[in-house]
Motif scaffolding. Structure first.
Motif, PDB file in Angstrom:
ATOM      1  N   ALA A 118       0.828  -1.207   0.000  1.00  0.00           N
ATOM      2  CA  ALA A 118       0.000   0.000   0.000  1.00  0.00           C
ATOM      3  C   ALA A 118       0.865   1.260   0.000  1.00  0.00           C
ATOM      4  O   ALA A 118       0.549   2.241  -0.675  1.00  0.00           O
ATOM      5  CB  ALA A 118      -0.931  -0.013   1.208  1.00  0.00           C
ATOM      6  N   LEU A 123      -1.630   3.650  -1.498  1.00  0.00           N
ATOM      7  CA  LEU A 123      -2.998   3.197  -1.257  1.00  0.00           C
ATOM      8  C   LEU A 123      -3.389   3.247   0.212  1.00  0.00           C
ATOM      9  O   LEU A 123      -4.504   2.842   0.566  1.00  0.00           O
ATOM     10  CB  LEU A 123      -3.169   1.746  -1.772  1.00  0.00           C
ATOM     11  N   GLN A 138      -7.766   3.638  -9.281  1.00  0.00           N
ATOM     12  CA  GLN A 138      -7.523   3.126  -7.935  1.00  0.00           C
ATOM     13  C   GLN A 138      -7.751   1.620  -7.875  1.00  0.00           C
ATOM     14  O   GLN A 138      -6.983   0.889  -7.228  1.00  0.00           O
ATOM     15  CB  GLN A 138      -8.433   3.847  -6.941  1.00  0.00           C
ATOM     16  N   VAL A 142      -5.060  -1.342  -6.854  1.00  0.00           N
ATOM     17  CA  VAL A 142      -5.321  -2.395  -5.873  1.00  0.00           C
ATOM     18  C   VAL A 142      -4.988  -3.768  -6.468  1.00  0.00           C
ATOM     19  O   VAL A 142      -4.379  -4.618  -5.801  1.00  0.00           O
ATOM     20  CB  VAL A 142      -6.782  -2.358  -5.393  1.00  0.00           C
TER      21      VAL A 142
END
Length: 338
Positions: A118, A123, A138, A142
């Motif tokens: 992350a 993130l 986004q 991920v």
């Protein structure tokens, strides 16, 4: 060290052969892009590396180990698909750590790996959100983060940006390039977009009809295409191709000989409006497309041939004007027809 080696790889679905003997070496840490038109076999080849498609014949090596019969989960690869393939009922944190949980990793190790990934992909503020609360870019980050959590030796990307809008594609290209620089893993990326190939790759593999047309760096392929197919596939706008006999006399005056059966390639940015004494071609402007920094001229040069010319500045010739075109002789390509 995680290199890939494909030796005479073939793939057939029944009687239909879609991969027709691929020989390719991918070095440790390289970013290699498979590019080509729809149906050329690039995604099938990627899926064979991942283990999602069986190899009909030939040998596939990952890190020096033959993996033809090795299960996908044991190949040390992670794949990022065109569709994000996120679980809608799991938040970002759980989506990224799901594979580790299935493999029985300890909860503390999962938390550490997810937080590390992350941080790499920025993130952190999104870890508690659900996929429905994320933008397309986004969600793709991920999906990439989930792949990073698996700590693979090789990353495989199957057209990961094709669902994004143009502005977001540019942004994500930069993020993927930066990711490769940070991680230094071997990455294999499939796209039909030659701009993505040119901006991301250390090495491009141009495919057509299940075979390799040419392998090289972006500069190699742009400046020294092996044939007409590569010349027109790599570069936007595409290279102009004219019959050799059409311009042979003009080029011979500049010391360029065009062998029989060959064609002549000239990139639009290498043609320019010239005086009659320097002209290689003469023609009429059919259309001038204003692009901001300049214009893209469509010029009818006779014989049923039209060429594209990149014209810089704000003073493009109007439609219908007769103009002369010159070219730097070192930028003329003598090519084998496709």
């Amino acid at each position: 060290m995680t290199s890939l080696s494909l030796k005479n790889i073939k793939k057939a679905f029944g009687r239909t052969e879609v991969i027709r003997g691929i020989d390719l070496e991918i070095e440790d840490g390289e970013f290699v892009v498979f590019v080509g038109p729809s149906g050329c076999g690039k995604s099938t080849l990627l899926r064979m590396i991942a283990g999602l498609e069986d190899v009909t014949s030939g040998d596939l090596f990952i890190g020096g180990k033959r993996v033809n019969e090795v299960q996908p989960a044991k190949r040390g690869v992670a794949m990022v698909f065109q569709s994000y393939a996120l679980y809608p009922h799991l938040n970002v944190r759980d989506n990224m750590g799901f594979g580790l949980k299935v493999r029985g990793e300890k909860p503390a190790a999962i938390v550490a790996r997810v937080e590390e990934a992350a941080e790499t992909l920025q993130l952190g503020p999104l870890l508690d959100r659900f996929p429905r609360e994320l933008s397309g870019g986004q969600r793709q980050r991920v999906a990439i983060g989930r792949a990073i959590c698996g700590n693979p030796d090789v990353f495989l990307f199957d057209e990961p940006l094709s669902n994004l809008d143009a502005e977001l594609r540019v942004h994500m290209r930069a993020e993927i390039a930066a990711l490769h620089k940070r991680l230094a893993n071997t990455m294999v990326y499939v796209t039909h977009d030659q701009i993505e190939a040119m901006t991301l790759a250390d090495k491009i593999v141009v495919l057509r009809g299940g075979q390799i047309e040419q392998v090289g760096t972006p500069r190699d392929l742009y400046n020294n295409p092996a044939n007409v197919f590569v010349a027109q596939f790599i570069g936007s706008p595409k290279m102009n191709i004219l019959p050799g006999a059409f311009v042979a006399e003009r080029l011979s005056a500049g010391g360029i000989y065009v062998p029989a059966g060959k064609v002549v390639g000239m990139r639009p940015e290498h043609l320019h409006v010239a005086g009659m004494d320097d002209a290689v071609l003469n023609g009429r402007v059919v259309l001038a497309e204003y692009t901001g920094a300049g214009s893209l001229l469509h010029v009818d040069v006779g014989g049923g041939e039209t060429v594209l010319v990149t014209h810089e500045g704000q003073d493009e010739p109007p439609n219908g004007d007769n103009i002369a075109l010159g070219i730097d002789r070192e930028n003329v390509h003598i090519l084998t027809p496709a």
